[in-house]
Scaffold this motif. Structure first.
Motif, PDB file in Angstrom:
ATOM      1  N   TYR A 222       6.515 -16.128  12.753  1.00 55.63           N
ATOM      2  CA  TYR A 222       7.484 -17.112  13.212  1.00 55.63           C
ATOM      3  C   TYR A 222       7.962 -16.669  14.596  1.00 55.63           C
ATOM      4  O   TYR A 222       9.003 -16.028  14.726  1.00 55.63           O
ATOM      5  CB  TYR A 222       8.676 -17.212  12.268  1.00 55.63           C
ATOM      6  N   GLY A 223       7.172 -16.963  15.624  1.00 56.25           N
ATOM      7  CA  GLY A 223       7.535 -16.521  16.962  1.00 56.25           C
ATOM      8  C   GLY A 223       7.512 -15.005  17.050  1.00 56.25           C
ATOM      9  O   GLY A 223       6.484 -14.366  16.841  1.00 56.25           O
ATOM     10  N   VAL A 224       8.684 -14.406  17.350  1.00 55.78           N
ATOM     11  CA  VAL A 224       8.770 -12.948  17.485  1.00 55.78           C
ATOM     12  C   VAL A 224       8.929 -12.262  16.134  1.00 55.78           C
ATOM     13  O   VAL A 224       8.961 -11.031  16.063  1.00 55.78           O
ATOM     14  CB  VAL A 224       9.945 -12.554  18.403  1.00 55.78           C
ATOM     15  N   TRP A 225       9.028 -13.023  15.061  1.00 58.37           N
ATOM     16  CA  TRP A 225       9.190 -12.454  13.719  1.00 58.37           C
ATOM     17  C   TRP A 225       7.859 -12.492  12.974  1.00 58.37           C
ATOM     18  O   TRP A 225       7.123 -13.479  13.036  1.00 58.37           O
ATOM     19  CB  TRP A 225      10.239 -13.222  12.923  1.00 58.37           C
ATOM     20  N   LYS A 226       7.575 -11.412  12.238  1.00 60.25           N
ATOM     21  CA  LYS A 226       6.358 -11.327  11.437  1.00 60.25           C
ATOM     22  C   LYS A 226       6.745 -10.855  10.031  1.00 60.25           C
ATOM     23  O   LYS A 226       7.581  -9.954   9.886  1.00 60.25           O
ATOM     24  CB  LYS A 226       5.359 -10.339  12.050  1.00 60.25           C
ATOM     25  N   MET A 227       6.144 -11.473   9.021  1.00 63.64           N
ATOM     26  CA  MET A 227       6.446 -11.129   7.639  1.00 63.64           C
ATOM     27  C   MET A 227       5.154 -10.899   6.862  1.00 63.64           C
ATOM     28  O   MET A 227       4.132 -11.532   7.142  1.00 63.64           O
ATOM     29  CB  MET A 227       7.264 -12.233   6.961  1.00 63.64           C
ATOM     30  N   GLY A 228       5.213  -9.984   5.891  1.00 67.04           N
ATOM     31  CA  GLY A 228       4.027  -9.689   5.102  1.00 67.04           C
ATOM     32  C   GLY A 228       4.376  -9.308   3.678  1.00 67.04           C
ATOM     33  O   GLY A 228       5.486  -8.850   3.390  1.00 67.04           O
ATOM     34  N   LEU A 229       3.420  -9.504   2.784  1.00 67.25           N
ATOM     35  CA  LEU A 229       3.566  -9.148   1.372  1.00 67.25           C
ATOM     36  C   LEU A 229       2.206  -8.687   0.871  1.00 67.25           C
ATOM     37  O   LEU A 229       1.210  -9.391   1.037  1.00 67.25           O
ATOM     38  CB  LEU A 229       4.062 -10.344   0.558  1.00 67.25           C
ATOM     39  N   VAL A 230       2.155  -7.494   0.246  1.00 62.75           N
ATOM     40  CA  VAL A 230       0.896  -6.925  -0.227  1.00 62.75           C
ATOM     41  C   VAL A 230       1.020  -6.570  -1.701  1.00 62.75           C
ATOM     42  O   VAL A 230       1.991  -5.929  -2.124  1.00 62.75           O
ATOM     43  CB  VAL A 230       0.515  -5.653   0.567  1.00 62.75           C
ATOM     44  N   PHE A 231       0.021  -6.994  -2.477  1.00 65.39           N
ATOM     45  CA  PHE A 231      -0.121  -6.597  -3.879  1.00 65.39           C
ATOM     46  C   PHE A 231      -1.302  -5.628  -3.936  1.00 65.39           C
ATOM     47  O   PHE A 231      -2.453  -6.031  -3.736  1.00 65.39           O
ATOM     48  CB  PHE A 231      -0.388  -7.815  -4.765  1.00 65.39           C
ATOM     49  N   ASN A 232      -1.008  -4.366  -4.199  1.00 61.37           N
ATOM     50  CA  ASN A 232      -2.029  -3.320  -4.192  1.00 61.37           C
ATOM     51  C   ASN A 232      -2.404  -2.944  -5.625  1.00 61.37           C
ATOM     52  O   ASN A 232      -1.536  -2.799  -6.475  1.00 61.37           O
ATOM     53  CB  ASN A 232      -1.489  -2.096  -3.451  1.00 61.37           C
ATOM     54  N   ASN A 233      -3.702  -2.795  -5.881  1.00 60.94           N
ATOM     55  CA  ASN A 233      -4.192  -2.474  -7.234  1.00 60.94           C
ATOM     56  C   ASN A 233      -3.684  -3.495  -8.261  1.00 60.94           C
ATOM     57  O   ASN A 233      -2.877  -3.181  -9.137  1.00 60.94           O
ATOM     58  CB  ASN A 233      -3.756  -1.056  -7.645  1.00 60.94           C
ATOM     59  N   ILE A 234      -4.155  -4.709  -8.122  1.00 57.32           N
ATOM     60  CA  ILE A 234      -3.745  -5.799  -9.014  1.00 57.32           C
ATOM     61  C   ILE A 234      -3.972  -5.426 -10.476  1.00 57.32           C
ATOM     62  O   ILE A 234      -3.152  -5.712 -11.355  1.00 57.32           O
ATOM     63  CB  ILE A 234      -4.507  -7.090  -8.675  1.00 57.32           C
ATOM     64  N   PHE A 235      -5.084  -4.787 -10.746  1.00 57.19           N
ATOM     65  CA  PHE A 235      -5.386  -4.341 -12.107  1.00 57.19           C
ATOM     66  C   PHE A 235      -4.970  -2.872 -12.231  1.00 57.19           C
ATOM     67  O   PHE A 235      -5.475  -2.022 -11.504  1.00 57.19           O
ATOM     68  CB  PHE A 235      -6.879  -4.509 -12.416  1.00 57.19           C
ATOM     69  N   SER A 236      -4.049  -2.605 -13.114  1.00 59.31           N
ATOM     70  CA  SER A 236      -3.518  -1.257 -13.249  1.00 59.31           C
ATOM     71  C   SER A 236      -4.649  -0.265 -13.519  1.00 59.31           C
ATOM     72  O   SER A 236      -5.474  -0.463 -14.411  1.00 59.31           O
ATOM     73  CB  SER A 236      -2.502  -1.204 -14.397  1.00 59.31           C
ATOM     74  N   GLN A 237      -4.693   0.789 -12.696  1.00 62.39           N
ATOM     75  CA  GLN A 237      -5.723   1.820 -12.821  1.00 62.39           C
ATOM     76  C   GLN A 237      -5.078   3.086 -13.369  1.00 62.39           C
ATOM     77  O   GLN A 237      -4.187   3.657 -12.748  1.00 62.39           O
ATOM     78  CB  GLN A 237      -6.360   2.096 -11.469  1.00 62.39           C
ATOM     79  N   SER A 238      -5.503   3.529 -14.527  1.00 67.87           N
ATOM     80  CA  SER A 238      -4.936   4.732 -15.124  1.00 67.87           C
ATOM     81  C   SER A 238      -6.048   5.508 -15.811  1.00 67.87           C
ATOM     82  O   SER A 238      -7.133   4.985 -16.084  1.00 67.87           O
ATOM     83  CB  SER A 238      -3.832   4.392 -16.119  1.00 67.87           C
ATOM     84  N   GLY A 239      -5.773   6.767 -16.081  1.00 65.22           N
ATOM     85  CA  GLY A 239      -6.763   7.592 -16.751  1.00 65.22           C
ATOM     86  C   GLY A 239      -6.155   8.892 -17.233  1.00 65.22           C
ATOM     87  O   GLY A 239      -4.994   9.203 -16.948  1.00 65.22           O
ATOM     88  N   GLN A 240      -6.936   9.630 -17.939  1.00 63.48           N
ATOM     89  CA  GLN A 240      -6.499  10.935 -18.420  1.00 63.48           C
ATOM     90  C   GLN A 240      -6.427  11.895 -17.245  1.00 63.48           C
ATOM     91  O   GLN A 240      -7.346  11.968 -16.426  1.00 63.48           O
ATOM     92  CB  GLN A 240      -7.488  11.447 -19.463  1.00 63.48           C
ATOM     93  N   LEU A 241      -5.328  12.638 -17.134  1.00 61.22           N
ATOM     94  CA  LEU A 241      -5.171  13.602 -16.061  1.00 61.22           C
ATOM     95  C   LEU A 241      -5.865  14.905 -16.442  1.00 61.22           C
ATOM     96  O   LEU A 241      -5.394  15.651 -17.313  1.00 61.22           O
ATOM     97  CB  LEU A 241      -3.684  13.852 -15.782  1.00 61.22           C
ATOM     98  N   GLY A 242      -6.991  15.159 -15.821  1.00 62.86           N
ATOM     99  CA  GLY A 242      -7.751  16.370 -16.112  1.00 62.86           C
ATOM    100  C   GLY A 242      -8.498  16.286 -17.420  1.00 62.86           C
ATOM    101  O   GLY A 242      -8.533  15.250 -18.097  1.00 62.86           O
ATOM    102  N   GLN A 243      -9.095  17.389 -17.817  1.00 69.80           N
ATOM    103  CA  GLN A 243      -9.874  17.439 -19.046  1.00 69.80           C
ATOM    104  C   GLN A 243      -9.021  17.720 -20.269  1.00 69.80           C
ATOM    105  O   GLN A 243      -9.506  17.631 -21.397  1.00 69.80           O
ATOM    106  CB  GLN A 243     -10.964  18.513 -18.908  1.00 69.80           C
ATOM    107  N   THR A 244      -7.754  18.064 -20.049  1.00 68.39           N
ATOM    108  CA  THR A 244      -6.836  18.319 -21.155  1.00 68.39           C
ATOM    109  C   THR A 244      -6.147  17.025 -21.548  1.00 68.39           C
ATOM    110  O   THR A 244      -5.516  16.379 -20.700  1.00 68.39           O
ATOM    111  CB  THR A 244      -5.776  19.369 -20.769  1.00 68.39           C
ATOM    112  N   SER A 245      -6.272  16.609 -22.796  1.00 68.22           N
ATOM    113  CA  SER A 245      -5.699  15.338 -23.228  1.00 68.22           C
ATOM    114  C   SER A 245      -4.182  15.437 -23.319  1.00 68.22           C
ATOM    115  O   SER A 245      -3.606  16.514 -23.373  1.00 68.22           O
ATOM    116  CB  SER A 245      -6.269  14.943 -24.592  1.00 68.22           C
ATOM    117  N   GLY A 246      -3.538  14.268 -23.311  1.00 66.13           N
ATOM    118  CA  GLY A 246      -2.094  14.224 -23.498  1.00 66.13           C
ATOM    119  C   GLY A 246      -1.328  13.791 -22.272  1.00 66.13           C
ATOM    120  O   GLY A 246      -0.186  13.338 -22.385  1.00 66.13           O
ATOM    121  N   GLU A 247      -1.910  13.894 -21.064  1.00 65.62           N
ATOM    122  CA  GLU A 247      -1.237  13.466 -19.844  1.00 65.62           C
ATOM    123  C   GLU A 247      -2.125  12.473 -19.112  1.00 65.62           C
ATOM    124  O   GLU A 247      -3.349  12.593 -19.106  1.00 65.62           O
ATOM    125  CB  GLU A 247      -0.915  14.659 -18.954  1.00 65.62           C
TER     126      GLU A 247
END
Length: 299
Positions: free
Chosen positions: A167-192
């Motif tokens: 809008y002239g001298v004004w700029k606006m933005g919106l970002v959706f990052n990783n739309i699909f939740s990415q998760s996994g086991q932390l390390g080879q030890t289960s539980g985290e």
């Protein structure tokens, strides 16, 4: 956060924009864990202390066009955390860390939507390859170097979506990052586990002939990796064009949750014909410091 909608910007005297490379690192070691391990000092002094190290390397090519612009990027980043603990089995260094490699292709274009004309919209599809760590070593033989044999490997396909409007001298933005939740086991030890999204950031900027002020705000909590705090940042940035070829930059970031860490950044930008060089120094209120460097070409 990269906004894929920016690929729909009108080119200003160039057809291609290449970032090669952008690199940065940050380290916080207020308990001097690294020095103690290297020197073999009294490890009793570092029980309960934590160590944090972040780094990234990025290459990106963008071909901007209001009709249909495109971008391709490769990024590798690391979030490393460690803590010295003690129990009945002795004193140990516990590593809880994550390394990610991403390859993404994005596209953006101008559209008319409802009451908004010339709305920039874009999307990035990406492949993420992750290595996570969660293991401990006896402090007498411990090292801050991550042991690749302890890595848990995962891969994910994901999507980012971005919007931008001027809008002239004004700029606006919106970002959706990783739309699909990415998760996994932390390390080879289960539980985290670890989680990489989804994340949402909104921003607004005012740009005059010689200066720009920008405010970015996270709209969702970002889960910390390992011993790192959860974050939800508000970031204020300022840029002053001292000369056409020389810029000064300052930034302030405040974590609105967790331990409320504040980060201050100062940097410069230099333009030499089609080459743009950027350098910044980062410090915070938990005795951490880092540096960011970037080279970019317009052609």
């Amino acid at each position: 956060f990269y906004n894929p909608a920016l690929a729909a910007l009108e080119p200003e005297g160039f057809d291609w924009y290449l970032v090669a490379p952008a690199v940065g690192e940050y380290e916080a070691d207020s308990g001097n864990i690294e020095e103690t391990l290297d020197n073999g000092s009294n490890t009793a002094d570092i029980v309960g202390e934590e160590y944090f190290y972040n780094s990234y390397k990025n290459l990106q090519m963008t071909i901007p066009s209001p009709g249909l612009g495109g971008s391709l990027y490769v990024i590798e980043y690391k979030v490393q955390t460690a803590k010295v603990t003690t129990d009945s089995n002795g004193t140990n260094l516990v590593q809880r860390s994550l390394e990610v490699q991403e390859i993404g292709f994005g596209a953006g274009m101008l559209v008319d939507f409802l009451w908004m004309d010339r709305l920039m919209i874009g999307a990035t599809g990406k492949l993420s390859l992750a290595k996570s760590y969660n293991y401990s070593e006896p402090i007498a033989t411990a090292s801050l170097d991550l042991d690749s044999d302890q890595a848990q490997r995962d891969s994910e396909l994901n999507l980012d979506i971005g919007f931008a409007k001027e809008y002239g001298v004004w700029k606006m933005g919106l970002v959706f990052n990783n739309i699909f939740s990415q998760s996994g086991q932390l390390g080879q030890t289960s539980g985290e586990t670890y989680s990489l999204g989804p994340q949402i950031r909104a921003g607004v900027a005012y740009q005059s002939r010689r200066a720009m002020v920008e405010l970015d705000v996270d709209l969702m909590k970002n889960d910390g990796i390992g011993y790192a705090s959860d974050t939800m940042y508000a970031v204020l940035g300022w840029e002053w064009r001292v000369f056409p070829a020389f810029l000064l930059r300052l930034g302030y970031a405040q974590n609105m949750i967790g331990e409320n860490e504040a980060t201050i950044t100062g940097g410069i930008g230099i333009r030499m014909w089609a080459l743009l060089l950027d350098a910044a120094y980062v410090t915070d209120d938990v005795d951490g410091e880092g540096v960011n460097l970037q080279a970019a070409w317009e052609f």
